[in-house]
Design a protein around this motif. Structure first.
Motif, short mmCIF file in Angstrom:
data_model
loop_
_atom_site.label_atom_id
_atom_site.label_comp_id
_atom_site.label_asym_id
_atom_site.label_seq_id
_atom_site.Cartn_x
_atom_site.Cartn_y
_atom_site.Cartn_z
N PRO A 79 0.82 -1.20 0.00
CA PRO A 79 0.00 0.00 0.00
C PRO A 79 0.86 1.25 0.00
O PRO A 79 1.93 1.28 0.61
CB PRO A 79 -0.81 -0.11 1.31
CG PRO A 79 -0.08 -1.08 2.16
CD PRO A 79 0.81 -1.91 1.29
N GLY A 81 0.52 5.71 0.21
CA GLY A 81 -0.21 6.97 0.28
C GLY A 81 0.48 7.93 -0.68
O GLY A 81 0.56 7.67 -1.87
N ARG A 83 3.68 8.63 -0.55
CA ARG A 83 5.09 8.21 -0.64
C ARG A 83 6.05 9.27 -0.09
O ARG A 83 7.12 9.50 -0.62
CB ARG A 83 5.46 7.86 -2.09
CG ARG A 83 4.87 6.52 -2.50
CD ARG A 83 5.09 6.22 -3.95
NE ARG A 83 4.21 7.03 -4.78
CZ ARG A 83 4.62 7.87 -5.71
NH1 ARG A 83 5.89 8.01 -5.99
NH2 ARG A 83 3.74 8.56 -6.40
N THR A 84 5.62 9.93 1.00
CA THR A 84 6.54 10.86 1.68
C THR A 84 7.26 10.16 2.83
O THR A 84 8.02 10.80 3.55
CB THR A 84 5.78 12.08 2.26
OG1 THR A 84 4.91 11.62 3.30
CG2 THR A 84 4.97 12.80 1.20
N GLY A 85 7.01 8.87 3.01
CA GLY A 85 7.62 8.12 4.12
C GLY A 85 9.14 8.23 4.11
O GLY A 85 9.76 8.40 3.06
N GLY A 144 5.69 17.33 9.16
CA GLY A 144 6.28 18.34 8.30
C GLY A 144 5.77 18.23 6.87
O GLY A 144 5.74 19.21 6.13
N SER A 145 5.33 17.04 6.49
CA SER A 145 4.83 16.77 5.14
C SER A 145 3.33 17.02 5.03
O SER A 145 2.68 16.49 4.14
CB SER A 145 5.09 15.29 4.83
OG SER A 145 4.47 14.50 5.86
N THR A 150 -0.82 11.75 3.39
CA THR A 150 -2.24 11.42 3.50
C THR A 150 -2.59 10.94 4.91
O THR A 150 -1.71 10.46 5.65
CB THR A 150 -2.59 10.28 2.52
OG1 THR A 150 -1.85 9.10 2.90
CG2 THR A 150 -2.25 10.64 1.08
N ASN A 154 -0.46 8.68 7.34
CA ASN A 154 -0.23 9.16 8.72
C ASN A 154 -0.69 8.12 9.74
O ASN A 154 -0.04 7.90 10.76
CB ASN A 154 -0.99 10.47 9.00
CG ASN A 154 -0.55 11.67 8.19
OD1 ASN A 154 -1.19 12.72 8.20
ND2 ASN A 154 0.54 11.55 7.44
N THR A 157 1.60 5.07 9.78
CA THR A 157 2.91 5.29 10.40
C THR A 157 2.78 5.88 11.81
O THR A 157 3.79 6.14 12.46
CB THR A 157 3.76 6.27 9.56
OG1 THR A 157 3.02 7.48 9.38
CG2 THR A 157 4.13 5.69 8.21
N ILE A 216 -5.91 0.20 5.14
CA ILE A 216 -6.84 1.12 5.79
C ILE A 216 -7.65 1.85 4.71
O ILE A 216 -7.07 2.52 3.85
CB ILE A 216 -6.07 2.11 6.68
CG1 ILE A 216 -5.32 1.36 7.79
CG2 ILE A 216 -7.00 3.17 7.26
CD1 ILE A 216 -4.24 2.16 8.47
C1 LIG Z 1 9.65 16.90 4.29
C2 LIG Z 1 9.11 15.78 5.14
C3 LIG Z 1 8.76 16.04 6.45
C4 LIG Z 1 8.25 15.02 7.25
N1 LIG Z 1 7.89 15.31 8.54
C5 LIG Z 1 7.36 14.35 9.30
C6 LIG Z 1 6.95 14.63 10.64
O1 LIG Z 1 7.10 15.77 11.13
N2 LIG Z 1 6.40 13.64 11.37
C7 LIG Z 1 6.23 12.38 10.86
O2 LIG Z 1 5.71 11.50 11.56
N3 LIG Z 1 6.62 12.07 9.60
C8 LIG Z 1 7.17 13.02 8.82
N4 LIG Z 1 7.56 12.72 7.54
C9 LIG Z 1 7.41 11.34 7.05
C10 LIG Z 1 6.09 11.04 6.29
O3 LIG Z 1 5.55 12.22 5.74
C11 LIG Z 1 5.08 10.36 7.21
O4 LIG Z 1 5.56 9.08 7.55
C12 LIG Z 1 3.68 10.24 6.60
O5 LIG Z 1 2.80 9.76 7.59
C13 LIG Z 1 3.61 9.32 5.39
O6 LIG Z 1 2.36 9.52 4.74
P1 LIG Z 1 2.18 9.14 3.20
O7 LIG Z 1 0.79 9.42 2.80
O8 LIG Z 1 3.22 9.80 2.39
O9 LIG Z 1 2.42 7.59 3.26
P2 LIG Z 1 3.47 6.60 2.47
O10 LIG Z 1 4.82 7.20 2.59
O11 LIG Z 1 2.95 6.43 1.09
O12 LIG Z 1 3.31 5.32 3.29
C14 LIG Z 1 3.81 5.23 4.61
C15 LIG Z 1 3.54 3.83 5.17
O13 LIG Z 1 2.14 3.65 5.34
C16 LIG Z 1 1.67 2.55 4.56
N5 LIG Z 1 0.35 2.98 4.05
C17 LIG Z 1 0.06 4.11 3.38
N6 LIG Z 1 -1.26 4.20 3.20
C18 LIG Z 1 -1.83 3.10 3.75
C19 LIG Z 1 -3.16 2.61 3.88
N7 LIG Z 1 -4.20 3.29 3.43
N8 LIG Z 1 -3.35 1.43 4.52
C20 LIG Z 1 -2.30 0.73 5.02
N9 LIG Z 1 -1.03 1.14 4.93
C21 LIG Z 1 -0.80 2.31 4.30
C22 LIG Z 1 2.73 2.31 3.51
O14 LIG Z 1 2.75 0.96 3.09
C23 LIG Z 1 3.98 2.69 4.27
O15 LIG Z 1 4.39 1.62 5.07
C24 LIG Z 1 8.09 13.72 6.72
C25 LIG Z 1 8.44 13.46 5.38
C26 LIG Z 1 8.95 14.48 4.60
C27 LIG Z 1 9.30 14.17 3.17
#
Ligand SMILES: Cc1cc2nc3c(=O)[nH]c(=O)nc-3n(C[C@H](O)[C@H](O)[C@H](O)COP(=O)(O)OP(=O)(O)OC[C@H]3O[C@@H](n4cnc5c(N)ncnc54)[C@H](O)[C@@H]3O)c2cc1C
Length: 473
Positions: A79, A81, A83-85, A144-145, A150, A154, A157, A216
């Motif tokens: 899965p 979202g 991809r800011t992980g 921060g993202s 998404t 969020n 993670t 989710i």
């Molecule tokens: C500039 C920057 C700043 C950041 N600051 C923070 C911060 O302050 N705090 C923080 O916690 N993180 C931060 N991050 C990290 C990141 O943004 C978080 O981890 C965020 O929660 C990831 O969300 P996403 O939608 O990009 O998920 P993704 O990166 O796409 O996925 C993250 C994880 O969740 C899983 N996933 C995604 N969607 C689902 C779903 N619907 N069901 C089941 N599993 C799913 C994926 O398989 C993966 O394991 C930052 C990243 C960047 C690039």
């Protein structure tokens, strides 16, 4: 077409054909450029793979169909979202089905009476924040993202953020979920009521499970009344450790800052070089603090200023209006791109290994000193930024990706910081998750009994191991 996996159990019908037969045409994508784009998240220097197919569902039923078909063909499901992980948790494995939840992006309900919102997983954090503000409400977790990540990501993670020092992280707000299980069945967990203790807390189990236990598809979050606009200050310190000590003094005083962030000199210089924001590049570290207590905010901030000065702050600047306060926050949000810019400036193939260590606040100064000593010992550039009020630091380790020795040293520094953090009573990840980056460290932290229980949970919910394989465990 050579990538398409064909399974003899289905009379020669491959998983992609099977998906196409059961889902609307635009949901199933095999365009090589798009597959390439969905290989990985933002974590540098971790493995990724080429997906076989990308599925972009619009509903829970479509997610369930995709998962069921993948399970029938024995194809792994990753899965994603936005991809800011930062831990490789969303990275594809070769031949997998990438399930992008970004198009399930509807806010289904905002209920001011019950102070909840119900959203699809692809809703962007900041969009939810803006929508609930119109009702005088607040969804606090603010990574921060926040403008791109998404709520599904969020939740998966258990994201933190800047205001979590006062308001807590994602798990404090997710009260109910809809989850598609590994066999395609749909599970509903939790509640929509302020209270509720029926059965095991399955909602919390899925929060932070990084896509390894289920997909989710709907999230019910609790909301709070919107706070007053915050006032903020910057305190300048001669050493990172005195900044860490100031955090202790502030928290021990009973103050409740709505933000307490640390930036070290490497970050201050990197941000100024990337986008000049008027930061003091001669400081060893700064603390950003904010108070959102309305009429009391100025007095609360003055008390924080006094504690910062007593702990060794050489200068304290208070933002005089909301615009200045927002500019300070904007500078903090530039930390990640500024460090990437720095890495590329130092090396043609510069890269960053991102740590996410969290320790009890009382150990912050010791951790900061230890990070500096480790960096100096190995001659590696390490910048430290983080949610200091939560004891959560992100040492950003700069490496030359083209030089194996530089990468080796970077990993050595990463490991030494992890070891120190755990020895101080900390955890290997405060908010980014284990993903691929910290699997070994989870073993160290959880120990054999902890790992046995974690593996038993995974086996119970994903017996064939097809959900986000290789992540976390
Ligand atoms: C500039 C920057 C700043 C950041 N600051 C923070 C911060 O302050 N705090 C923080 O916690 N993180 C931060 N991050 C990290 C990141 O943004 C978080 O981890 C965020 O929660 C990831 O969300 P996403 O939608 O990009 O998920 P993704 O990166 O796409 O996925 C993250 C994880 O969740 C899983 N996933 C995604 N969607 C689902 C779903 N619907 N069901 C089941 N599993 C799913 C994926 O398989 C993966 O394991 C930052 C990243 C960047 C690039």
């Amino acid at each position: 077409m050579s990538q398409l996996r064909v399974d003899s159990r289905f009379g020669g019908v491959g998983v992609v054909d099977h998906l196409r037969a059961q889902l609307p045409a635009d949901r199933v994508i095999t365009d090589p450029d798009l597959l390439e784009n969905h290989r990985r998240d933002e974590a540098d220097l971790v493995a990724d793979g080429l997906p076989l197919v990308l599925v972009r569902p619009r509903s829970t039923a479509e997610v369930a169909t995709a998962v069921r078909v993948a399970a029938e063909h024995g194809v792994p499901v990753v899965p994603q979202g936005a991809r800011t992980g930062l831990a490789g948790g969303a990275n594809a494995v070769d031949g997998c089905l990438v399930l992008s939840l970004q198009r399930m992006d509807r806010i289904l309900k905002i209920d001011p009476v019950n102070r909840i919102a119900v959203v699809q997983p692809g809703v962007v954090n900041a969009d939810l924040g803006r929508a609930v503000r119109e009702h005088g409400l607040f969804y606090p977790p603010d990574p921060g993202s926040f403008e791109t990540s998404t709520i599904g990501g969020n939740t998966a993670t258990n994201a933190g953020g800047m205001c979590c020092v006062k308001y807590g992280v994602t798990t404090g707000y997710v009260i109910g979920l809809e989850v598609v299980l590994a066999d395609g069945e749909v599970l509903r967990t939790g509640r929509r009521t302020p209270k509720g203790v029926a059965g095991y807390d399955l909602t919390s189990l899925f929060v932070g499970s990084e896509g390894t236990l289920g997909i989710i598809t709907e999230i019910t979050v609790a909301l709070r009344p919107a706070p007053e606009p915050a006032l903020s200050l910057v305190a300048v310190f001669p050493t990172t450790a005195t900044a860490g000590a100031a955090v202790n003094e502030i928290m021990a005083s009973g103050a409740a800052p709505s933000l307490l962030e640390l930036l070290d000199d490497v970050h201050l210089r990197a941000i100024e070089a990337y986008r000049p924001m008027g930061l003091d590049t001669n400081a060893a570290a700064i603390l950003l603090a904010a108070a959102d207590t309305g009429a009391r905010a100025a007095a609360d901030l003055a008390a924080i200023e006094e504690l910062a000065r007593a702990s060794g702050a050489t200068e304290v600047y208070t933002a005089t209006d909301a615009e200045e306060a927002a500019a300070l926050l904007a500078a903090r949000r530039l930390a990640h791109p500024a460090m990437e810019h720095l890495a590329h400036g130092l090396y043609a193939q510069g890269g960053l290994i991102l740590d996410d260590i969290a320790v009890p606040r009382s150990a912050l100064a010791e951790l900061l000193d230890g990070i500096a000593a480790t960096a100096a010992k190995h001659g590696v550039v390490v910048g430290v930024v983080g949610h200091a009020g939560d004891g959560n630091l992100h040492p950003n380790i700069v490496v030359d990706r083209a030089d194996p020795e530089s990468v080796r040293k970077g990993h050595l520094v990463f490991d030494e910081i992890m070891e120190l953090g755990l020895s101080l009573g900390g955890t290997c990840t405060g908010e980014h998750g284990v993903g691929l980056l910290k699997r070994g460290w989870l073993e160290t932290e959880a120990g054999p009994v902890g790992m046995r229980v974690q593996r038993a949970i995974k086996a119970a919910l994903d017996p064939t191991g097809l959900l986000n394989p290789g992540k976390v465990l």
